[in-house]
Design a protein around this motif. Sequence first.
Motif, mmCIF file in Angstrom:
data_model
loop_
_atom_site.group_PDB
_atom_site.id
_atom_site.type_symbol
_atom_site.label_atom_id
_atom_site.label_comp_id
_atom_site.label_asym_id
_atom_site.label_seq_id
_atom_site.Cartn_x
_atom_site.Cartn_y
_atom_site.Cartn_z
ATOM 1 N N ALA A 1 0.838 -1.197 0.000
ATOM 2 C CA ALA A 1 0.000 0.000 0.000
ATOM 3 C C ALA A 1 0.874 1.249 0.000
ATOM 4 N N PRO A 2 0.556 2.234 -0.860
ATOM 5 C CA PRO A 2 1.363 3.464 -0.896
ATOM 6 C C PRO A 2 1.193 4.271 0.382
ATOM 7 N N LEU A 3 2.191 5.085 0.695
ATOM 8 C CA LEU A 3 2.158 5.886 1.922
ATOM 9 C C LEU A 3 0.915 6.763 2.011
ATOM 10 N N ARG A 4 0.530 7.365 0.904
ATOM 11 C CA ARG A 4 -0.601 8.289 0.939
ATOM 12 C C ARG A 4 -1.910 7.599 1.319
ATOM 13 N N ALA A 5 -1.942 6.267 1.210
ATOM 14 C CA ALA A 5 -3.160 5.538 1.517
ATOM 15 C C ALA A 5 -3.368 5.341 3.020
ATOM 16 N N TRP A 6 -2.290 5.385 3.795
ATOM 17 C CA TRP A 6 -2.435 5.134 5.232
ATOM 18 C C TRP A 6 -1.703 6.123 6.135
ATOM 19 N N LEU A 7 -0.697 6.837 5.617
ATOM 20 C CA LEU A 7 0.093 7.718 6.475
ATOM 21 C C LEU A 7 -0.723 8.840 7.110
ATOM 22 N N PRO A 8 -1.634 9.522 6.387
ATOM 23 C CA PRO A 8 -2.430 10.566 7.054
ATOM 24 C C PRO A 8 -3.214 10.031 8.249
ATOM 25 N N ALA A 9 -3.838 8.875 8.080
ATOM 26 C CA ALA A 9 -4.591 8.281 9.188
ATOM 27 C C ALA A 9 -3.664 7.907 10.337
ATOM 28 N N PHE A 10 -2.497 7.373 10.018
ATOM 29 C CA PHE A 10 -1.522 6.989 11.034
ATOM 30 C C PHE A 10 -1.088 8.204 11.848
ATOM 31 N N LEU A 11 -0.832 9.312 11.169
ATOM 32 C CA LEU A 11 -0.395 10.529 11.861
ATOM 33 C C LEU A 11 -1.498 11.096 12.746
ATOM 34 N N VAL A 12 -2.739 11.044 12.263
ATOM 35 C CA VAL A 12 -3.861 11.537 13.065
ATOM 36 C C VAL A 12 -4.021 10.700 14.331
ATOM 37 N N VAL A 13 -3.921 9.373 14.192
ATOM 38 C CA VAL A 13 -4.023 8.487 15.355
ATOM 39 C C VAL A 13 -2.905 8.789 16.352
ATOM 40 N N SER A 14 -1.686 8.942 15.853
ATOM 41 C CA SER A 14 -0.550 9.231 16.728
ATOM 42 C C SER A 14 -0.744 10.544 17.476
ATOM 43 N N LEU A 15 -1.219 11.559 16.769
ATOM 44 C CA LEU A 15 -1.446 12.858 17.400
ATOM 45 C C LEU A 15 -2.590 12.804 18.401
ATOM 46 N N ALA A 16 -3.664 12.098 18.029
ATOM 47 C CA ALA A 16 -4.837 12.020 18.909
ATOM 48 C C ALA A 16 -4.500 11.276 20.193
ATOM 49 N N TRP A 17 -3.873 10.127 20.070
ATOM 50 C CA TRP A 17 -3.541 9.359 21.261
ATOM 51 C C TRP A 17 -2.388 9.983 22.033
ATOM 52 N N GLY A 18 -1.428 10.579 21.336
ATOM 53 C CA GLY A 18 -0.315 11.224 22.019
ATOM 54 C C GLY A 18 -0.740 12.465 22.789
ATOM 55 N N SER A 19 -1.737 13.169 22.273
ATOM 56 C CA SER A 19 -2.212 14.394 22.936
ATOM 57 C C SER A 19 -3.168 14.100 24.086
ATOM 58 N N SER A 20 -3.579 12.849 24.243
ATOM 59 C CA SER A 20 -4.521 12.503 25.304
ATOM 60 C C SER A 20 -3.986 12.863 26.684
ATOM 61 N N PHE A 21 -2.676 12.669 26.886
ATOM 62 C CA PHE A 21 -2.093 12.976 28.193
ATOM 63 C C PHE A 21 -2.137 14.478 28.476
ATOM 64 N N GLY B 1 -1.488 -2.921 7.108
ATOM 65 C CA GLY B 1 -1.150 -4.122 7.851
ATOM 66 C C GLY B 1 -0.974 -3.851 9.328
ATOM 67 N N ALA B 2 -1.149 -4.899 10.127
ATOM 68 C CA ALA B 2 -1.089 -4.764 11.577
ATOM 69 C C ALA B 2 0.305 -4.379 12.075
ATOM 70 N N THR B 3 1.342 -4.841 11.382
ATOM 71 C CA THR B 3 2.699 -4.517 11.809
ATOM 72 C C THR B 3 2.957 -3.016 11.738
ATOM 73 N N THR B 4 2.530 -2.393 10.639
ATOM 74 C CA THR B 4 2.675 -0.943 10.498
ATOM 75 C C THR B 4 1.848 -0.219 11.541
ATOM 76 N N ALA B 5 0.601 -0.667 11.740
ATOM 77 C CA ALA B 5 -0.269 -0.026 12.729
ATOM 78 C C ALA B 5 0.315 -0.142 14.125
ATOM 79 N N ALA B 6 0.993 -1.271 14.404
ATOM 80 C CA ALA B 6 1.566 -1.500 15.725
ATOM 81 C C ALA B 6 2.624 -0.472 16.082
ATOM 82 N N SER B 7 3.265 0.101 15.087
ATOM 83 C CA SER B 7 4.345 1.053 15.348
ATOM 84 C C SER B 7 3.850 2.343 15.986
ATOM 85 N N VAL B 8 2.530 2.530 16.042
ATOM 86 C CA VAL B 8 1.988 3.705 16.729
ATOM 87 C C VAL B 8 2.375 3.671 18.198
ATOM 88 N N THR B 9 2.638 2.467 18.718
ATOM 89 C CA THR B 9 3.076 2.297 20.105
ATOM 90 C C THR B 9 4.301 3.153 20.417
#
Length: 343
Positions: free
Chosen positions: A7-27, A249-257
């Motif tokens: 999958a190309p970066l543009r297909a998932w990277l924006p969503a990945f960044l939003v998730v990282s920002l949303a969960w990271g800003s929770s604290f 894929g789950a491996t890429t999504a897991a890196s949000v950790t």
Amino acid sequence: MTGVGDAPLRAWLPAFLVVSLAWGSSFLFIAIALREFTPVQVGFGRVAIGAVVLLGMVAWTKNWPHLSWKNVGAIAIVAVFMSGIPLVLIPMAEQQITSTLASLLNASTPLWTALFVALLIPAEKVNRLQLTGLVIGALGIAVLLGAWNVHSFPLLGAGLMLGATACYGIGGTLSRVLLNRVQESNVTLAATQIGLSALMLAPFVLMSPTPAPTAFELSSGAMWALIALGVLGTSFAYVLFWRVVKVAGATTAASVTYVVPVVATFLGVVVLGDHLPWYELAGAGIVFVGVALAGRKKRPVMVAEEGLAAQPAIAGASQIEELPELGEETSEDARVAESTREV
């Protein structure tokens, strides 16, 4: 057909960044919400708002749940540990320690998950590499907390935060045992879990002190922080996380950790002025090494966990297996969601 890994970066990277920002800003949002609300009110507020948003998504898709009482009970048990107890313990912890330290301790969730999987699921034996990871992770937590500073050791705050991550570990493990046969979409399952969590916390909110009237004014930063917690971290981020899982894929999504603590630390230092001692960074690095090792299996399995941001997570992180096919949704998906912890 293009595979998940292609999958190309543009297909998932924006969503990945939003998730990282949303969960990271929770604290950060928790710290701001605590200026006007009690920890119980913060926990209830975010799940109540998140439940409304998720139920709206379910209504929009008309994918209403068809659950037996047995399944509802199973989801309720998981909800206690995934989005009930920890979402109150984390605000309590942030009353004692900085949001930055809380986010770094939250990264230990996969260690707890690996431990409880080994204890509660006998079929999944711990290998030497995983055991080494657990030991290294425990050492990392000690360094992260500056255990040698006996007189300034943040015992209460650290205990509350580690209690929350332990709950995530128990919840992630129980979800694999209890929700194995629950055939519902991820959003429907999340709406049910978060809704049940709101019902659980409601009686405790009624017993807590009434917030000052200023807490609900349009100029109240605490109110907007609470809304952001519910709308971003407890609902939309979860849906976007699943998009990343299915597209990249789950491996890429897991890196949000690994990204969430970075975002939380940056916001804590820049916005809240948190002090960041050298040993917190060093300890976090050791914890990440332990997490990576504790998640290693003989078969291709990747460890993840949110988080997740003090995040619901529905959200924080355990073990994620690669999905069978792009866009295919199975009961295994539900277990992935439950084990991924966002704060």
